[in-house]
Design an enzyme around this catalytic site. Sequence first.
Site, PDB file in Angstrom:
ATOM      1  CG  ASP A  72      -1.634   1.245   1.500  1.00 16.66           C
ATOM      2  OD1 ASP A  72      -2.347   1.685   0.584  1.00 16.66           O
ATOM      3  OD2 ASP A  72      -1.499   1.816   2.600  1.00 16.66           O
ATOM      4  CB  ILE A  73       0.818   4.497  -1.549  1.00 11.32           C
ATOM      5  CG1 ILE A  73       1.189   3.769  -2.848  1.00 11.32           C
ATOM      6  CG2 ILE A  73       1.554   5.837  -1.476  1.00 11.32           C
ATOM      7  CD1 ILE A  73       0.841   4.517  -4.123  1.00 11.32           C
ATOM      8  CG  ASP A  74      -1.512   7.583   0.774  1.00 13.30           C
ATOM      9  OD1 ASP A  74      -0.784   8.581   0.707  1.00 13.30           O
ATOM     10  OD2 ASP A  74      -2.206   7.177  -0.179  1.00 13.30           O
TER      11      ASP A  74
ATOM     12  CG  ASP B   9      -1.898   2.348   6.528  1.00 10.08           C
ATOM     13  OD1 ASP B   9      -2.275   3.398   7.078  1.00 10.08           O
ATOM     14  OD2 ASP B   9      -1.833   2.224   5.296  1.00 10.08           O
TER      15      ASP B   9
ATOM     16  N   GLY C  30      -5.362   2.555  -3.179  1.00 12.77           N
ATOM     17  CA  GLY C  30      -6.642   3.148  -3.566  1.00 12.77           C
ATOM     18  C   GLY C  30      -6.444   4.339  -4.487  1.00 12.77           C
TER      19      GLY C  30
ATOM     20  CG  ASN D 116      -7.811   1.244   1.257  1.00 10.07           C
ATOM     21  OD1 ASN D 116      -7.108   1.266   2.271  1.00 10.07           O
ATOM     22  ND2 ASN D 116      -7.450   1.816   0.134  1.00 10.07           N
TER      23      ASN D 116
ATOM     24  CE  LYS E 223      -5.388  -0.829  -1.396  1.00 12.17           C
ATOM     25  NZ  LYS E 223      -4.411  -0.363  -0.398  1.00 12.17           N
TER      26      LYS E 223
END
Length: 259
Positions: free
Chosen positions: A10-12, A209, A45, A212, A186
């Site tokens: 994931d990114i954020d 984290d 997302g 989603n 995802k």
Amino acid sequence: MQEQSVIFFDIDGTLLNSKKELPISTKESIFKLKELGHVVAIATGRAPFMFEDLRKELDIHTYVSYNGQYVVLNGEVIYTNPLNINTLEKLTEEALQNDHPVVFMDHEDMKANVPHHPYIKESIETLKISHFPTHDPHYYKGRELYQSLLFCPVGEEIQYEQKYDDFDFVRWHPVSVDILPKGGSKAKGIERIAKRLGVSPERIYAFGDGLNDVEMLSTVQNSVAMGNGEELVKEAAKFVTKSVEEDGIRHGLEMVGLL
């Protein structure tokens, strides 16, 4: 040499810290994984245009974006799952009456159905991206949209959840909710990539984290929740690493034996 694995990040709150910065230890870990022959991918997302710079910095060409609705393998689009436009039009008309703006999103751009709104500014600014939605109330017409954003305070999305069965609603900000095709996630995007690569479930890893990420972490065999993640996320994962601020990616990769 280790057997090749595929690791989705994931990114954020996972790759990027709260300041939207990429920790040095995370970057070093990503390149070490590649040196070891593993496939490094992103599962987010975000829209593709929202993390283009990050993909370039990390030299990543495989990703699940829009929470599984737009999937790319080695630079090639292998799966798309667009929103039902007729249903979206009805929702947008109702939202407009409630002073709940909507942002339409495809793989290249995002457009708001109102010229300005404090909710849009407040939430989009937290992403710290250069791309900000401009005004085009008809952007949804004649094109495939993979996600939309509904802007409303916590709890007010319930009226839409009860009425629009074609969609899932996932909150990502106190005043913003993702609108996704029903059942899209995802996890399903990861499944498409794994199938194409012929990778067995035990060789797939995922780090996340946020809310989603829950389905992804509860589905992927080797799942790791960030220490800064929400409790529901940690409960869904097989492992819990340190927070992104505490070199959580490197620690998690060492924990699962990839580094």
